[in-house]
Design an enzyme around this catalytic site. Structure first.
Site, PDB file in Angstrom:
ATOM      1  CD1 TRP A   1      40.181  64.455  61.456  1.00  0.00           C
ATOM      2  CD2 TRP A   1      40.438  63.725  63.558  1.00  0.00           C
ATOM      3  NE1 TRP A   1      40.144  65.553  62.295  1.00  0.00           N
ATOM      4  CE2 TRP A   1      40.305  65.134  63.583  1.00  0.00           C
ATOM      5  CE3 TRP A   1      40.612  63.042  64.756  1.00  0.00           C
ATOM      6  CZ2 TRP A   1      40.335  65.867  64.769  1.00  0.00           C
ATOM      7  CZ3 TRP A   1      40.663  63.769  65.955  1.00  0.00           C
ATOM      8  CH2 TRP A   1      40.510  65.166  65.946  1.00  0.00           C
TER       9      TRP A   1
ATOM     10  NE  ARG B   1      38.999  69.980  44.895  1.00  0.00           N
ATOM     11  CZ  ARG B   1      37.731  70.146  45.248  1.00  0.00           C
ATOM     12  NH1 ARG B   1      36.967  70.977  44.584  1.00  0.00           N
ATOM     13  NH2 ARG B   1      37.230  69.497  46.270  1.00  0.00           N
TER      14      ARG B   1
END
Length: 554
Positions: free
Chosen positions: A408, A92
């Site tokens: 990460w 998105r």
């Protein structure tokens, strides 16, 4: 330690033409937005190329401790690419409201990001502005119609269409407009939504073509007449001009991850009031361009995944091959009653109390939707081996493997173990099943989600909701799927009920139709469609130097 924006700015991006070539798209087919962004043509999704495998990334019920769903999605895609697979990621677009509010950006984090992260978080290719313009054009045409004589006999007290702006601005939630005398319009109570909560956002993300977009826009209900009949955008003859504003926004955007994996970032409907996932067109396009497409849905699996599967897949014919459920030890300990300030300390008892939340999400994916799943534990430095082993042991009992994710800190390298398990799951046969039949009654569909997915005891309907359901079925909307708007912080409609609550009743307060999007919105509480800024908004830390370099964005 480098911040997300510092990491993103330290990497040399590839030209977008080179990213396109990797997935078989020529430079001539691109609509360029500078060197590192481009729009793809709508025709790709209808090509004869075979579809790749579709992997959905979802998560446990969110907590302030964080889960890292977008970061895991990107890191998984990079991990698959490191294993030699042709892969795309479909995400998105971020909303400006959260970027300047509490959450900050939504382009992943650490070494698992999509770039250019500053552009993606700030304006991007202008899609949200186009949606806002189309939304507000419809509002202007509606009020003008009333001012010019109101031939359709629209009741100004029953207008349901709001204006929108892509910013957190609580001052605009409730306004009175049309003041200042007759020439300035008809006075009435009004209000604003944030752009991502506009039905036009949901329409754009579910449309399958330009004609489908126009037809859906025409069906949007903007209010009701004095004799209680719905008035649509089509009645106002607004759909053509709205489509003209949205024709470029409908095309999916192509960018890249920090490791050069092609990424389609397009659309961003609220995961509460709408279905919370990127556009059908972007997902279908991504599937034509790679052997594996990794996508995500908003919030926990009881909201985002449920709507992805029961709404987006139902409408589009998409069918996932595997599901990744992201969890963190920290968040599970919060579900077990631990305070956020204590999460760095080992606490096996709190973890054990919180694990039922994860187990319920696993059961829903495997037993209700009948899809293969893997749990991705987004590992933090403070997680102990004993805590990790506790999660692994509990998941084994549920017949699900656990993959530790360190994307990460390590990017795609930290996602290789997860990628290997996903590859294995994608080869399994699955019997994907929806949680309810569209032909059932509105009440029964709501009950199916509340009992099968939330595991509540039942549903209570207010008198107003009963009347609204009866009216919607009379108007012919009874066979639409339901989009239940509830808190993201609990399986129940009470945000304070953490973990895996049982025996609760979900109260349905209001029911309305998003006729253009093609679903029934079921409100179970006070859902905010225009957020406000916090006491210290993230905007205070964002700056730009004389060379145009942005700082403070995270």
């Amino acid at each position: 330690m480098k911040t997300d924006i510092e990491i993103a700015q330290s990497v040399t991006m590839k030209k977008i033409d080179d990213i396109a070539v990797e997935i078989g798209v020529s430079s001539e087919e691109l609509e360029h937005y500078g060197k590192y962004k481009a729009k793809l043509p709508l025709t790709i999704k209808d090509s004869d190329a075979p579809n790749g495998k579709l992997v959905l990334v979802t998560a446990i019920t969110p907590t302030p401790a964080g889960e890292g769903k977008t970061t895991t999605t990107i890191g998984l895609a990079d991990g698959l690419r490191r294993l030699g697979k042709k892969v795309t990621v479909a995400l998105r677009e971020p909303s400006l409201g959260p970027v300047f509010g509490i959450k900050g950006g939504a382009a992943g984090g650490g070494y698992a990001q999509v770039v250019p992260m500053e552009d993606i978080n700030l304006h991007f290719t202008g899609d949200f502005h186009a949606i806002g313009a189309a939304n507000n054009l419809l509002a202007a045409m509606l009020d003008n119609h009333i001012y010019q004589g109101n031939q359709l006999q629209i009741d100004p007290r029953r207008i349901t269409w709001k204006r929108c702006v892509d910013m957190n601005d609580r001052q605009l939630r409730f306004v009175t407009d049309g003041l200042g005398g007759k020439v300035n319009g008809v006075p009435r109570e009004d209000g604003y939504d944030i752009t991502v909560a506009s039905e036009i956002m949901a329409v754009l993300c579910l449309a399958d073509s330009l004609n489908d977009l126009k037809n859906r826009l025409a069906k949007i209900i903007v209010g009701y007449t004095y004799d209680d009949q719905p008035v649509t955008a089509g009645d106002l003859k607004a759909q053509g001009a709205m489509t003209a504003l949205l024709k470029d926004a409908l095309k999916p955007n192509l960018v890249q991850t920090l490791e050069g994996t092609p990424a389609l970032v397009h659309g961003g409907p609220f995961a509460n009031i709408a279905h919370g996932c990127n556009s059908v067109i972007a997902t279908k396009t991504a599937l034509k361009l790679a052997d594996y497409t990794i996508t995500e849905a908003g919030f926990g699996a009881d909201l985002g995944a449920q709507k992805f599967l029961d709404i987006k897949c139902r409408v589009s014919g998409l069918r996932p091959d595997a599901v990744v459920i992201v969890a963190t030890v920290r968040a599970l300990k919060m579900h077990g009653g631990m305070e956020k300030s204590d999460l760095a300390n080992e606490n096996l008892q709190a973890l054990k109390k919180g694990l039922p939340n994860l187990m319920r999400h696993i059961a829903n994916i495997k037993e209700v939707y009948k899809l293969p799943a893997v749990v991705a534990v987004n590992r933090f430095p403070t997680d102990t081996d004993a805590e990790i082993q506790s999660v692994i042991d509990e998941c084994k009992k549920a017949g699900v493997n656990v993959a530790l994710s360190t994307v990460w800190a390590e990017g795609g390298k930290g996602g290789e173990t997860l990628a290997e398990e996903v590859l294995r799951l994608c080869e399994e046969e699955n019997n994907f099943t929806l949680s309810y039949d569209s032909a059932d009654t509105i009440k029964n569909k709501i009950a199916a989600v509340c009992e099968k997915i939330y595991r509540g005891r039942g549903v209570a309907f207010t008198k107003e909701a009963e009347t609204q359901i009866q009216k919607l079925e009379q108007l012919g909307f009874g066979e639409l799927p339901v989009c239940i708007a509830k808190t993201q912080y609990s399986f129940s409609d009470n945000p304070l009920l953490l973990g895996a609550p049982e025996g609760f009743t979900v109260t349905v307060r209001n029911v309305k139709v998003s006729a253009g999007a093609g679903f029934i919105v079921v409100l179970t509480g006070e859902i905010m469609t225009m957020p406000g800024l916090p006491k210290i908004p993230a905007a205070e830390k964002i700056d730009v130097d004389e060379n145009g370099k942005i700082s403070g964005l995270f």
